[in-house]
Scaffold this motif. Structure first.
Motif, PDB file in Angstrom:
ATOM      1  N   ARG A  26     -24.096 -52.524 -58.935  1.00  0.00           N
ATOM      2  CA  ARG A  26     -23.690 -52.971 -60.271  1.00  0.00           C
ATOM      3  C   ARG A  26     -24.597 -52.289 -61.282  1.00  0.00           C
ATOM      4  N   CYS A  33     -14.802 -60.590 -51.806  1.00  0.00           N
ATOM      5  CA  CYS A  33     -13.531 -60.029 -51.316  1.00  0.00           C
ATOM      6  C   CYS A  33     -12.386 -61.044 -51.403  1.00  0.00           C
ATOM      7  N   ARG A  45      -7.571 -61.548 -61.381  1.00  0.00           N
ATOM      8  CA  ARG A  45      -8.167 -62.359 -60.301  1.00  0.00           C
ATOM      9  C   ARG A  45      -7.488 -63.736 -60.279  1.00  0.00           C
TER      10      ARG A  45
HETATM   11  C1  HEM Z   1     -12.892 -56.359 -42.680  1.00  0.00           C
HETATM   12  C2  HEM Z   1     -12.206 -56.311 -43.788  1.00  0.00           C
HETATM   13  C3  HEM Z   1     -12.800 -56.296 -45.171  1.00  0.00           C
HETATM   14  C4  HEM Z   1     -14.093 -56.152 -45.583  1.00  0.00           C
HETATM   15  C5  HEM Z   1     -15.327 -55.983 -44.709  1.00  0.00           C
HETATM   16  C6  HEM Z   1     -14.094 -56.225 -47.029  1.00  0.00           C
HETATM   17  C7  HEM Z   1     -15.230 -56.157 -47.811  1.00  0.00           C
HETATM   18  C8  HEM Z   1     -15.239 -56.301 -49.189  1.00  0.00           C
HETATM   19  C9  HEM Z   1     -16.432 -56.329 -49.998  1.00  0.00           C
HETATM   20  C10 HEM Z   1     -17.848 -56.158 -49.476  1.00  0.00           C
HETATM   21  C11 HEM Z   1     -16.048 -56.499 -51.287  1.00  0.00           C
HETATM   22  C12 HEM Z   1     -16.952 -56.639 -52.503  1.00  0.00           C
HETATM   23  C13 HEM Z   1     -17.171 -55.320 -53.204  1.00  0.00           C
HETATM   24  C14 HEM Z   1     -18.152 -55.461 -54.349  1.00  0.00           C
HETATM   25  O1  HEM Z   1     -18.700 -56.517 -54.617  1.00  0.00           O
HETATM   26  O2  HEM Z   1     -18.400 -54.433 -55.003  1.00  0.00           O
HETATM   27  C15 HEM Z   1     -14.604 -56.563 -51.302  1.00  0.00           C
HETATM   28  C16 HEM Z   1     -13.832 -56.716 -52.441  1.00  0.00           C
HETATM   29  C17 HEM Z   1     -12.452 -56.675 -52.437  1.00  0.00           C
HETATM   30  N1  HEM Z   1     -11.633 -56.677 -51.345  1.00  0.00           N
HETATM   31 FE1  HEM Z   1     -12.221 -56.646 -49.398  1.00  0.00          FE
HETATM   32  N2  HEM Z   1     -12.805 -56.376 -47.465  1.00  0.00           N
HETATM   33  C18 HEM Z   1     -11.983 -56.443 -46.371  1.00  0.00           C
HETATM   34  C19 HEM Z   1     -10.613 -56.602 -46.369  1.00  0.00           C
HETATM   35  C20 HEM Z   1      -9.834 -56.724 -47.490  1.00  0.00           C
HETATM   36  C21 HEM Z   1      -8.401 -56.931 -47.489  1.00  0.00           C
HETATM   37  C22 HEM Z   1      -7.545 -57.101 -46.234  1.00  0.00           C
HETATM   38  C23 HEM Z   1      -8.001 -56.931 -48.795  1.00  0.00           C
HETATM   39  C24 HEM Z   1      -6.613 -57.126 -49.368  1.00  0.00           C
HETATM   40  C25 HEM Z   1      -5.493 -56.984 -48.712  1.00  0.00           C
HETATM   41  C26 HEM Z   1      -9.191 -56.741 -49.613  1.00  0.00           C
HETATM   42  C27 HEM Z   1      -9.189 -56.676 -50.988  1.00  0.00           C
HETATM   43  C28 HEM Z   1     -10.324 -56.651 -51.767  1.00  0.00           C
HETATM   44  C29 HEM Z   1     -10.298 -56.624 -53.224  1.00  0.00           C
HETATM   45  C30 HEM Z   1      -9.045 -56.577 -54.099  1.00  0.00           C
HETATM   46  C31 HEM Z   1     -11.638 -56.644 -53.652  1.00  0.00           C
HETATM   47  C32 HEM Z   1     -12.134 -56.650 -55.094  1.00  0.00           C
HETATM   48  C33 HEM Z   1     -12.349 -58.088 -55.552  1.00  0.00           C
HETATM   49  C34 HEM Z   1     -12.811 -58.206 -56.991  1.00  0.00           C
HETATM   50  O3  HEM Z   1     -13.530 -57.339 -57.499  1.00  0.00           O
HETATM   51  O4  HEM Z   1     -12.441 -59.207 -57.608  1.00  0.00           O
HETATM   52  N3  HEM Z   1     -10.273 -56.633 -48.790  1.00  0.00           N
HETATM   53  N4  HEM Z   1     -14.129 -56.460 -50.011  1.00  0.00           N
END
Ligand code: HEM
Length: 435
Positions: free
Chosen positions: A314, A381, A86
């Protein structure tokens, strides 16, 4: 309760709403030996995220099942590996850093607008168009200019197979490896093959990468952790797969739902179009896009009605307290974002498409965790700014050229993300023609 728990598999959003309606904001139950907590209260979310930051909650029980695909990528790693990753990845996704890729977004959005505008074609499969656009952006951002379009096509079809196979794979891994595994045997085989193709592609890109380049893989290769060490080849691959799996479908689905909703709601569409036209011929820079307040509200409203994560889960790593009640170690904590998003206590018109939910100071009147389309707490995210800029660039570019009309009803379907049950076909007219 058992009936709702079973419904979680066939109709998760419906089941979350039903549990919320029948049992309220907070309910602890069991599914066989597994303790479960369902909450849909924003104050509880805040307590849960705070305790997660103190190490009292961990990744959910799908962790092992996701491992073969996500490896130690950011989405599914934990402990020191996650903290390290991260720290390395966060600086590449700040508002300033992602502006670097705005040009790629604009170029691909322009291409999409031109394809959609194409004279003579009035009915278009917008789902396919948006998928192609998002994939092209992600591939270029991740790997820079690709040399051969042939391998790019292979890559796109491999990603498609992986994204489609993810849900059945997780079902088989979690619900039982016997009958389900046999049922999805072919699909799982196809997915393994696709993952191998994807990994081979990433490997070949790593070999030819410009060590001073600005694409994501190059930046990841240049990054160093606290001990001065570079990311290993395995981690680079894991992050590449992770970014595609986390960043593609979420964005594509949100955009499809957005165009679907405005295509059915002429008044909202008209207001968005005139807001975009008020920018005149100004180039769509990240700064000019900030002026599209109503359009952004409509995008958030889309994410409220169709959140890509309908729940966050979780597992407790210790006994914790939520809402003044004890939640024992080993409980799966399910935060029902979908139920919160449709809760009449927080939203004036919970089941309608009403962008005003995000205008005129309405946001500050709600608890800050009422609306969590991009999650919250330490695992929020990482791609949020990227996704928001990308979606706004595409919306503004496309709606400068065309108007969208939708006549059919589309239902959401069960998957990892909250997607339309089938491709959305829209009718198109030029933006200049009166509505
Ligand atoms: C409309 C687009 C998106 C939505 C609605 C979205 C939504 C989310 C949500 C709700 C989480 C949290 C999951 C959790 O807490 O269990 C998350 C985590 C994450 N998202 Fe997104 N996301 C989007 C686009 C993206 C994009 C474009 C990328 C990268 C190119 C991305 C990469 C990630 C990553 C790597 C995590 C994990 C973060 C961590 O655990 O440290 N997401 N996303």
């Amino acid at each position: 309760m058992l009936i709702y728990l079973v419904r979680l598999i066939t109709n998760p959003a419906g089941a979350l709403t039903a549990i919320h309606k029948k049992y309220g904001d907070f309910v602890q139950t069991r599914f066989f030996s597994k303790r479960l907590l369902f909450t849909s209260n924003p104050e509880h979310y805040e307590e849960i995220f705070n305790q997660e930051a103190r190490g009292l909650l961990n990744r959910d029980s799908l962790y092992e099942a996701k491992k073969p695909m996500f490896g130690d990528g950011l989405f599914n790693s934990k402990g020191a590996t996650w903290t390290n990753q991260r720290r390395l990845m966060q600086p590449m996704f700040t508002k300033q850093a992602i502006a670097e890729w705005h040009g790629i977004m604009l170029k691909e959005a322009d291409k999409a607008a031109m394809r959609l505008k194409n004279d003579g074609i009035t009915k278009v499969n917008i789902s396919e168009e948006l998928k192609l656009t998002i994939q092209s952006i992600l591939i270029q951002v991740m790997f820079g200019q690709t040399k051969s379009s042939h391998s790019e096509e292979l890559l796109m079809s491999a990603i498609d197979t992986i994204v489609k196979g993810l849900f059945p794979h997780l079902l088989t891994e979690t619900l039982g490896k016997g009958i389900l595994k046999r049922l999805f045997f072919l699909q799982n085989r196809r997915m393994e093959k696709a993952i191998n193709q994807f990994v081979a592609y990433v490997d070949s890109k790593i070999d030819e990468i410009d060590p001073e380049g600005h694409d994501l893989i190059s930046l990841m290769m240049q990054g160093r952790d606290r001990n001065g060490a570079h990311m290993s080849r395995e981690l680079l691959r894991d992050e590449a797969v992770t970014l595609f799996l986390a960043g593609q479908d979420t964005t594509v689905n949100t955009l499809i739902w957005f165009f679907y909703l405005i295509g059915k709601n002429e008044a909202v569409h008209k207001r968005i179009t005139s807001e975009i036209q008020s920018l005149d011929e100004d180039p769509l820079t990240p700064e000019t896009i900030e002026r599209l307040i109503y359009t952004k509200a409509a995008l958030y409203e889309t994410l409220r009605l169709y959140p890509q994560a309908i729940a966050l889960s979780r597992d407790t790593a210790a006994t914790i307290t939520v809402g003044g009640k004890t939640v024992p170690l080993g409980t799966s904590v399910i935060m029902s974002l979908y139920a919160t998003n449709r809760d009449g206590r927080w939203w004036e018109r919970p089941n309608e498409f009403y962008p005003e939910h995000f205008l005129n100071g309405a946001v500050t009147q709600r608890h800050k965790y009422t609306f969590l389309p991009f999650g919250g707490g330490v695992h929020n995210c990482v791609g949020r700014h990227f996704a928001e800029l990308e979606m706004m660039v595409i919306i503004a570019t496309v709606l400068r050229e065309i108007k969208i009309h939708v006549n059919e009803e589309i239902k959401p379907t069960v998957s990892i993300t909250y997607k339309p049950e089938r491709d959305v076909i829209v009718s198109i007219t030029p933006a200049t023609q009166a509505m």
